[in-house]
Design a protein around this motif. Sequence first.
Motif, mmCIF file in Angstrom:
data_model
loop_
_atom_site.group_PDB
_atom_site.id
_atom_site.type_symbol
_atom_site.label_atom_id
_atom_site.label_comp_id
_atom_site.label_asym_id
_atom_site.label_seq_id
_atom_site.Cartn_x
_atom_site.Cartn_y
_atom_site.Cartn_z
ATOM 1 N N GLY A 103 0.777 -1.221 0.000
ATOM 2 C CA GLY A 103 0.000 0.000 0.000
ATOM 3 C C GLY A 103 0.810 1.273 0.000
ATOM 4 N N ARG A 104 2.128 1.186 -0.283
ATOM 5 C CA ARG A 104 2.978 2.376 -0.202
ATOM 6 C C ARG A 104 3.787 2.646 -1.466
ATOM 7 N NH1 ARG A 104 7.043 2.131 4.322
ATOM 8 N NH2 ARG A 104 7.334 4.286 3.616
ATOM 9 N N ILE A 105 3.632 1.844 -2.499
ATOM 10 C CA ILE A 105 4.509 1.945 -3.666
ATOM 11 C C ILE A 105 3.760 2.516 -4.872
ATOM 12 C CG2 ILE A 105 5.956 0.648 -5.271
ATOM 13 C CD1 ILE A 105 7.065 0.835 -2.401
ATOM 14 N N ASP A 106 4.377 3.510 -5.524
ATOM 15 C CA ASP A 106 3.874 4.085 -6.774
ATOM 16 C C ASP A 106 4.842 3.735 -7.902
ATOM 17 O OD1 ASP A 106 1.739 5.428 -5.509
ATOM 18 O OD2 ASP A 106 2.987 7.180 -5.083
ATOM 19 N N LEU A 107 4.286 3.514 -9.085
ATOM 20 C CA LEU A 107 5.104 3.224 -10.263
ATOM 21 C C LEU A 107 4.834 4.282 -11.325
ATOM 22 C CD1 LEU A 107 6.990 1.608 -12.035
ATOM 23 C CD2 LEU A 107 5.173 -0.085 -12.388
ATOM 24 N N GLY A 108 5.683 5.310 -11.357
ATOM 25 C CA GLY A 108 5.614 6.323 -12.397
ATOM 26 C C GLY A 108 6.508 5.931 -13.555
ATOM 27 N N LEU A 109 5.992 6.046 -14.776
ATOM 28 C CA LEU A 109 6.695 5.553 -15.955
ATOM 29 C C LEU A 109 6.911 6.661 -16.974
ATOM 30 C CD1 LEU A 109 4.616 2.291 -16.498
ATOM 31 C CD2 LEU A 109 6.916 2.429 -15.528
ATOM 32 N N GLY A 110 8.112 6.699 -17.537
ATOM 33 C CA GLY A 110 8.420 7.607 -18.628
ATOM 34 C C GLY A 110 8.975 6.843 -19.808
ATOM 35 N N ARG A 111 9.080 7.516 -20.939
ATOM 36 C CA ARG A 111 9.580 6.840 -22.145
ATOM 37 C C ARG A 111 10.903 7.394 -22.643
ATOM 38 N NH1 ARG A 111 8.078 8.875 -27.409
ATOM 39 N NH2 ARG A 111 7.271 11.001 -27.249
ATOM 40 N N ALA A 112 11.440 8.418 -21.982
ATOM 41 C CA ALA A 112 12.745 8.954 -22.362
ATOM 42 C C ALA A 112 13.851 8.050 -21.811
ATOM 43 C CB ALA A 112 12.900 10.372 -21.820
ATOM 44 N N PRO A 113 15.071 8.185 -22.304
ATOM 45 C CA PRO A 113 16.146 7.326 -21.807
ATOM 46 C C PRO A 113 16.662 7.711 -20.431
ATOM 47 C CG PRO A 113 16.996 8.811 -23.477
ATOM 48 C CD PRO A 113 15.503 8.985 -23.482
ATOM 49 N N GLY A 114 16.421 8.953 -20.001
ATOM 50 C CA GLY A 114 16.996 9.388 -18.734
ATOM 51 C C GLY A 114 18.482 9.670 -18.848
ATOM 52 N N SER A 115 18.955 9.891 -20.054
ATOM 53 C CA SER A 115 20.357 10.217 -20.289
ATOM 54 C C SER A 115 20.538 10.559 -21.759
ATOM 55 C CB SER A 115 21.262 9.048 -19.885
ATOM 56 O OG SER A 115 22.613 9.451 -19.878
ATOM 57 N N ASP A 116 21.765 10.543 -22.234
ATOM 58 C CA ASP A 116 22.034 10.828 -23.635
ATOM 59 C C ASP A 116 21.872 9.558 -24.481
ATOM 60 O OD1 ASP A 116 24.710 9.358 -23.813
ATOM 61 O OD2 ASP A 116 25.081 10.755 -22.167
ATOM 62 N N GLN A 117 21.932 9.735 -25.792
ATOM 63 C CA GLN A 117 21.678 8.611 -26.692
ATOM 64 C C GLN A 117 22.760 7.534 -26.610
ATOM 65 O OE1 GLN A 117 18.832 8.061 -28.408
ATOM 66 N NE2 GLN A 117 18.180 9.838 -27.205
ATOM 67 N N LEU A 118 23.995 7.921 -26.349
ATOM 68 C CA LEU A 118 25.059 6.931 -26.202
ATOM 69 C C LEU A 118 24.789 6.029 -25.002
ATOM 70 C CD1 LEU A 118 27.822 5.961 -27.262
ATOM 71 C CD2 LEU A 118 28.891 7.569 -25.657
#
Length: 337
Positions: A103-118
Motif C-alpha cells: 500500500g505504499r509503492i507508486d510506479l511512475g513511468l516515462g519513455r525517455a532514456p533518462g540520459s544521452d543517446q550513447l
Amino acid sequence: MMREIPISVLDLAPIVADGTAADSFRNSLDLARHAEQWGYQRYWLAEHHSMPGIASSATSLVIGYIAAGTQKIRVGSGGIMLPNHAPLVIAEQFGTLETMFPGRIDLGLGRAPGSDQLTARALRRGLASGGQDFPELLSELQAYFDPARESDYRPLGVSAVPGEGLHIPIWLLGSSGFSAELAGKLGLPFAFASHFAPDYLLPALELYRRNFQPSDVLDKPHAMVGINIIAADTDEEARRLATSQQQQFLNIIRGRRGQLRPPVDSMEPLWAPHEKEYVLKQLSYSIAGSKQTIREKLPYILEQTGADEIIVAAQVYDHNARLRSYQLVSEAVQSAN
C-alpha cells in the motif's frame, strides 16, 4: 487563497561537489523521514544514468531503501524509464517492493532514456530504442500485474512473481503530449515535468483531460504538476540557494556534466545573456522565496494548471538548507489551507 492540495517530494538524489553517492543516499533517507513528518504524500525518485550529479540510477533499489527507512509515506518512481527495461523485470521489481511495503509503492513511468543517446544504447542494447514502443511495453507490464487484462504483448505462460495480482498505482510521466494523450485514453493519472520542461505544460494538461476515458483506476482525470520550489527564511537567501540549480541547468545547455555546485552571490559573471534567458525560461515554473512569497505565487500556478497534486523539486546544495526548504514549503501550504 490557496486551495487545499497534496504535496509530494521529487528527489533527484543529488551528489554535491565534494560529496559522494553514499552521502546522497543518507541525505535522501533523512529528507524522506522529515517529509513524512511534515505531511508530504509521496516521495518519488527519478531514473537517470551516466550523470555524476545524480545517484538514483538503480531507482528500484533506492525506493526500497527509502521505504524501509520510513513508515507511511508513499514511495515511488518519478519515473522508471520503461524502454530501458524488460517489462517483466519492472513488474517483478515493483511487485517485490509492493509485497515488502504494501500500500505504499507508486510506479511512475516515462519513455525517455533518462540520459544521452550513447548511454541509452548501452542500456537498451537489444531493446527497441527511442521509446516508440512505449504503449506496447506498458500494455505488457499491466498484463503482468493483471493477467485478466487483454494484451497482445505478454508472452503466454510467463508470470511476474511477485507482482501478479497486486494493485500498484501506475502513473504516466511526460514533458510532451505523447504520454498525456496516452494517459488520458487509458484512464491513468498523469504527471507533467514542468520543473524542467515548462513550455508544453498547459497544452499537455488540456490534451490529457480532453482525451480522458474513465477506467477501473480513475473516473476522472488526475494530474500532478512538477514545480521547483526553493524556500528559505528570506527571499534573498532563497534566491541565493536557487543559484545551485541555475548552475546545473547552465551546465546542461553547455553540454557539461558534474555534481551540484555551491550557491553563489550572483549568476551574472557565470552566464551570457542568451544563456540566462534560456535557463530562466526552462525554470519558469519555479519559486524561490520565503513562506510568504510561496503563499503569494503558488496559487497562481494552481489556478493556471488546475493541478490535483504538486510534486516539489529542490536542488539545494546544503543538506540542512534543503531540509529547511521542504519544511517551509509544507508550512506555507498547510497555513494557506
